[in-house]
Design a protein around this motif. Structure first.
Motif, PDB file in Angstrom:
ATOM      1  N   MET A  52       0.809  -1.190   0.000  1.00 29.24           N
ATOM      2  CA  MET A  52       0.000   0.000   0.000  1.00 29.24           C
ATOM      3  C   MET A  52       0.858   1.262   0.000  1.00 29.24           C
ATOM      4  SD  MET A  52      -3.416   0.977   1.915  1.00 29.24           S
ATOM      5  CE  MET A  52      -3.269   1.531   3.556  1.00 29.24           C
ATOM      6  N   ALA A  53       1.951   1.272   0.758  1.00 31.03           N
ATOM      7  CA  ALA A  53       2.829   2.437   0.804  1.00 31.03           C
ATOM      8  C   ALA A  53       3.512   2.639  -0.545  1.00 31.03           C
ATOM      9  CB  ALA A  53       3.864   2.284   1.901  1.00 31.03           C
ATOM     10  N   LYS A  54       3.894   1.539  -1.200  1.00 33.18           N
ATOM     11  CA  LYS A  54       4.527   1.638  -2.511  1.00 33.18           C
ATOM     12  C   LYS A  54       3.583   2.318  -3.504  1.00 33.18           C
ATOM     13  CE  LYS A  54       4.989  -1.242  -6.023  1.00 33.18           C
ATOM     14  NZ  LYS A  54       4.742  -2.341  -6.706  1.00 33.18           N
ATOM     15  N   VAL A  61      14.238  10.860  -5.169  1.00 30.96           N
ATOM     16  CA  VAL A  61      13.239  10.590  -4.145  1.00 30.96           C
ATOM     17  C   VAL A  61      13.804   9.536  -3.211  1.00 30.96           C
ATOM     18  CG1 VAL A  61      10.890   9.844  -3.662  1.00 30.96           C
ATOM     19  CG2 VAL A  61      11.380  11.076  -5.778  1.00 30.96           C
ATOM     20  N   GLU A  62      13.837   9.858  -1.931  1.00 27.84           N
ATOM     21  CA  GLU A  62      14.318   8.919  -0.913  1.00 27.84           C
ATOM     22  C   GLU A  62      13.125   8.426  -0.108  1.00 27.84           C
ATOM     23  OE1 GLU A  62      17.187  10.993   1.445  1.00 27.84           O
ATOM     24  OE2 GLU A  62      18.523  11.335  -0.249  1.00 27.84           O
ATOM     25  N   LYS A 111      11.551   2.880   8.078  1.00 27.67           N
ATOM     26  CA  LYS A 111      11.035   3.849   9.056  1.00 27.67           C
ATOM     27  C   LYS A 111       9.957   4.729   8.425  1.00 27.67           C
ATOM     28  CE  LYS A 111      15.390   3.896  11.478  1.00 27.67           C
ATOM     29  NZ  LYS A 111      16.526   4.660  11.921  1.00 27.67           N
ATOM     30  N   ILE A 112       9.162   4.139   7.550  1.00 25.92           N
ATOM     31  CA  ILE A 112       8.184   4.904   6.787  1.00 25.92           C
ATOM     32  C   ILE A 112       7.163   5.614   7.687  1.00 25.92           C
ATOM     33  CG2 ILE A 112       6.529   3.028   6.382  1.00 25.92           C
ATOM     34  CD1 ILE A 112       7.593   5.513   3.701  1.00 25.92           C
ATOM     35  N   VAL A 128       9.344  11.049   3.464  1.00 30.53           N
ATOM     36  CA  VAL A 128       9.799  10.794   2.104  1.00 30.53           C
ATOM     37  C   VAL A 128      10.324  12.131   1.589  1.00 30.53           C
ATOM     38  CG1 VAL A 128       9.085  10.179  -0.231  1.00 30.53           C
ATOM     39  CG2 VAL A 128       8.126   8.955   1.731  1.00 30.53           C
ATOM     40  N   VAL A 129      11.526  12.132   1.015  1.00 35.49           N
ATOM     41  CA  VAL A 129      12.163  13.370   0.574  1.00 35.49           C
ATOM     42  C   VAL A 129      12.267  13.368  -0.944  1.00 35.49           C
ATOM     43  CG1 VAL A 129      14.265  14.762   0.686  1.00 35.49           C
ATOM     44  CG2 VAL A 129      13.477  13.524   2.719  1.00 35.49           C
ATOM     45  N   MET A 130      11.835  14.468  -1.567  1.00 35.42           N
ATOM     46  CA  MET A 130      11.953  14.632  -3.005  1.00 35.42           C
ATOM     47  C   MET A 130      12.795  15.870  -3.275  1.00 35.42           C
ATOM     48  SD  MET A 130       8.993  15.212  -5.903  1.00 35.42           S
ATOM     49  CE  MET A 130       8.060  13.823  -5.370  1.00 35.42           C
TER      50      MET A 130
END
Length: 123
Positions: free
Chosen positions: A1-3, A77-78, A83-84, A89-91
């Motif tokens: 789901m996170a993907k 994008v990291e 640890k989601i 999430v960094v873009m």
């Protein structure tokens, strides 16, 4: 789901404004936690469509400009999969180039308004 959420984020932020993103390569790269995209061309039709829509919604904020070209040199994008829930999430986008030119859609670019052109001398 996170993907799926990350892929949707990329598609709705970057994907709708740049050309030549391969969704299959994004799908594979995202599992590694780091997506890197290089030398993306801007989708000028999509960007100008969005600008026209925004101008219609907010006429006072419209500018007589249109995007004629440009690109993004590097997108990263990291995704901290382990640890989601606690890390962001960094873009990052670097080397953004946007080429704009006058938009003559309303016939006003390059022409003076009557009050500006009238110097008051009727002779």
């Amino acid at each position: 789901m996170a993907k799926k959420a990350i892929l949707d984020l990329l598609e709705t932020t970057i994907g709708q404004y740049v050309l030549d993103i391969d969704p299959k390569s994004l799908n594979v790269a995202i599992w590694g936690g780091n997506v890197q995209l290089h030398n993306l061309r801007l989708d000028t039709e999509a960007i100008n469509g969005k600008l026209r829509q925004m101008s219609a919604d907010q006429p006072g904020l419209s500018l007589p400009l249109r995007v004629s070209g440009g690109g993004v040199g590097f997108v990263e994008v990291e995704v901290p999969w382990t640890k989601i829930g606690s890390k962001s999430v960094v873009m990052r986008l670097t080397d953004l180039e946007v080429i704009v030119e006058p938009d003559d859609a309303d016939g006003m670019v390059g022409t003076a308004h009557a009050s500006e052109a009238d110097d008051g001398d009727d002779t």
